[in-house]
Design an enzyme around this catalytic site. Structure first.
Site, PDB file in Angstrom:
ATOM      1  N   GLU A   1     -62.283  46.780  10.172  1.00 51.15           N
ATOM      2  CA  GLU A   1     -62.114  46.661  11.620  1.00 51.15           C
ATOM      3  C   GLU A   1     -61.833  48.011  12.274  1.00 51.15           C
ATOM      4  OE1 GLU A   1     -59.284  43.528  12.327  1.00 51.15           O
ATOM      5  OE2 GLU A   1     -60.469  42.065  11.215  1.00 51.15           O
TER       6      GLU A   1
ATOM      7  N   ASP B   1     -66.273  31.453   8.873  1.00 47.35           N
ATOM      8  CA  ASP B   1     -65.822  30.129   9.303  1.00 47.35           C
ATOM      9  C   ASP B   1     -66.367  29.892  10.700  1.00 47.35           C
ATOM     10  OD1 ASP B   1     -64.016  31.739  10.807  1.00 47.35           O
ATOM     11  OD2 ASP B   1     -62.348  31.305   9.475  1.00 47.35           O
TER      12      ASP B   1
ATOM     13  N   ASN C   1     -66.153  46.894   6.845  1.00 44.20           N
ATOM     14  CA  ASN C   1     -66.082  45.470   7.181  1.00 44.20           C
ATOM     15  C   ASN C   1     -65.553  45.316   8.604  1.00 44.20           C
ATOM     16  OD1 ASN C   1     -66.240  42.668   6.156  1.00 44.20           O
ATOM     17  ND2 ASN C   1     -64.020  42.645   6.441  1.00 44.20           N
TER      18      ASN C   1
ATOM     19  N   GLU D   1     -66.371  36.699   5.662  1.00 41.61           N
ATOM     20  CA  GLU D   1     -65.219  35.888   6.082  1.00 41.61           C
ATOM     21  C   GLU D   1     -65.663  34.716   6.946  1.00 41.61           C
ATOM     22  OE1 GLU D   1     -62.040  38.283   7.759  1.00 41.61           O
ATOM     23  OE2 GLU D   1     -62.570  40.012   6.512  1.00 41.61           O
TER      24      GLU D   1
ATOM     25  N   HIS E   1     -66.506  35.364  11.747  1.00 43.91           N
ATOM     26  CA  HIS E   1     -65.588  34.351  12.276  1.00 43.91           C
ATOM     27  C   HIS E   1     -66.220  33.835  13.571  1.00 43.91           C
ATOM     28  CE1 HIS E   1     -62.451  35.079   9.377  1.00 43.91           C
ATOM     29  NE2 HIS E   1     -62.438  36.365   9.654  1.00 43.91           N
TER      30      HIS E   1
END
Length: 516
Positions: free
Chosen positions: A167, A275, A208, A273, A244
């Site tokens: 990030e 979802d 990432n 990651e 996400h």
């Protein structure tokens, strides 16, 4: 546990060996008793391995004592990412005092179950112990490289890939402020990658971030950084796209094309990651959109050779981070709070090529039933283009041949040219298999004197599966304006929802929607 006294670890199972093992298992099953039955269905990882990918899950130490949870984690997934146990505040709470006990539990679990591990994360602005932010600027680089060296050395051979820097960008593509950026500028990223490579030359090294899945300012910044690092000879192996997602915000714009441009640099891509959250309570429309988003991510990864795999950010709502972080939202994962599979799991399995569907979207033998979801992709209702986004979802119990399917979106032609151009801008099915044309309505009605007709050259839609987003566009050949505000099929919604004014036909028979 000090670095000096750490335990020796056996070499982790590499990705090629892991994929080969899954394929061997599938072959053995076939030789022993033919294709897998519903009781012997392939795991997510076996399905992914057959496509040359991995399929994994995040986990965390508090979850592992849950025996039912751990059983599925150990059997269904071929890769693990520790959610918190390798972050700086856990591994080096005081300067020079390292504790890898929690991370060791995760790597031990992975080794026992033949899984690979993604290390997460060596450098991040969040979850830092207070002492890092209190350091004088001239000490930050040494502290950072010491930390990376200690942790990457400890896990050498047990971690296949690292999220080295996590990030690093703001939403507009500028660099995020952190103790590392403040002390070193953007050079901290190259310094971190070099330190990680020196500590473990065999580990794959990633950058990432979230909201870099589709084309946009943030992914453009990541792309520019990656090109610069590679040109400077900095060790960088891949880009992690967190993914996400949320059904209320729309699917990332041209995700596959975004992956492809990083792959063209010679980099791997990983969905790290995944979802798909929603505003609660859940309903059928949100669940269908969620299933579609999951399938579209899988489709994008499968279409890009250098997309190495997909990791869900824990597989069950029981241990999801979403409700605590986004109040009023949740239900983001493939399994519910009781560890039972959700429709999204069936969509993922279908996208990975499972023949069993993996769920129970309808009774056996029930005819395939389609419904249309729609969102407006155009911020103006009075410009010179109409830009509908469409998805089809199979809500029945059997597969539907897409070559038998047509879809009609009605609109009014207004004044100007009577001839049209149409485009498919993007589809996970491949725009080459999507047909599109404008035709005049046989019986014109208010807001519906023409329709955009969409069809498919090939393919099938499994039970519970979605076509994914099909981005369409049309204009008149003289580029004169439309007024979509009164069009029969148009709405202003920018997130996908059931569209009963878009008609779907199978074999010429109306199966969804109301004609004007």
């Amino acid at each position: 546990m000090s670095l000096v006294n750490r335990r020796r670890r056996s070499r982790a199972v590499g990705l090629p060996a892991l994929l080969a093992g899954a394929l061997a298992l599938a072959l053995a099953t076939t030789l022993a008793g033919g294709p897998a039955t519903a009781a012997q269905q392939s795991t997510l990882h076996e399905l992914a391995a057959a496509q040359g990918k991995y399929f994994g899950s995040a986990t965390d130490n508090p979850e592992l004592p849950d025996a039912a949870y751990a059983a599925t984690l150990g059997s269904e997934f071929g890769q693990i990412t520790p959610g918190n146990s390798m972050k700086w505040d856990t591994t080096e709470p005081a300067r020079g005092q390292f504790n890898f006990a929690k991370g060791d539990v995760i790597t031990d679990f992975a080794q026992q179950h033949g899984q690979i591990v993604r290390g997460h994360t060596l450098v991040w602005h969040s979850q830092l112990p207070g002492w890092v932010g209190a350091l004088p600027s001239d000490q930050v680089e040494t502290a950072m490289t010491d930390h990376i060296t200690a942790e990457a050395t400890h896990y050498r051979g047990a971690v296949a890939a690292w999220d080295v820097v996590n990030e690093m960008f703001n939403e507009d593509g500028t660099y995020r402020t952190s103790p590392f950026y403040t002390a070193m500028g953007k050079d901290y990223i190259a310094t971190a990658l070099r330190a990680a490579h020196a500590a473990d030359p065999d580990a794959k090294l990633y950058l990432n971030d979230y909201n870099v899945e589709g084309l946009g300012a943030k992914s453009d910044a990541m792309y520019a950084l990656a090109k610069e690092l590679l040109a400077d000879g900095v060790p960088l192996d891949g880009i992690g796209m967190q993914a996400h997602l949320a059904v209320q915000y729309g699917f990332p714009y041209r995700m596959q094309a975004n992956m492809e441009r990083f792959a063209a640099l010679g980099l791997d891509v990983a969905v790290t990651e995944l979802d798909v959250r929603m505003q609660l309570p859940a309903d059928a429309t949100k669940v269908a959109s969620q299933s579609s988003y999951y399938a579209q991510v899988v489709d994008a990864c499968l279409a890009v050779r250098r997309c190495v795999g997909i990791t869900v950010w824990d597989y069950t709502d029981k241990y999801s981070w979403v409700p605590d972080t986004f109040p009023g939202e949740g239900a983001a994962n493939l399994y519910d709070e009781n560890l039972q599979p959700k429709p999204a799991l069936a969509s993922v399995r279908a996208a990975l090529g499972a023949e069993d569907g993996g769920g129970d979207p309808g009774e056996p033998g029930e005819p395939g039933t389609l419904k249309a979801l729609y969102r407006s992709s155009d911020s103006s209702a009075t410009d010179n283009q109409i830009k509908p986004g469409l998805q089809l979802v199979n809500t029945g119990g059997t597969a539907v041949a897409l070559s038998d399917v047509t879809v009609r979106y009605w609109f009014s032609s207004e004044s100007g040219a009577a001839t049209y151009r149409t485009w498919c801008d993007w589809s996970p099915l491949g725009c080459g298999t999507v047909t599109h044309r404008v035709a005049a309505a046989g019986t014109p009605a208010a807001g519906a004197d023409h329709y955009l007709e969409v069809g498919f050259g090939s393919g099938s839609l499994a039970p519970g599966a979605s076509t994914g987003e099909i981005q369409l566009r049309l204009n008149k050949t003289d580029w004169s304006n439309f007024d979509e505000s009164d069009d029969y099929s148009h709405s202003t919604g920018t997130t996908y929802s059931d569209a009963d004014r878009i008609a779907v036909y199978v074999g010429g028979e109306l199966v969804w929607g109301v004609e004007p």
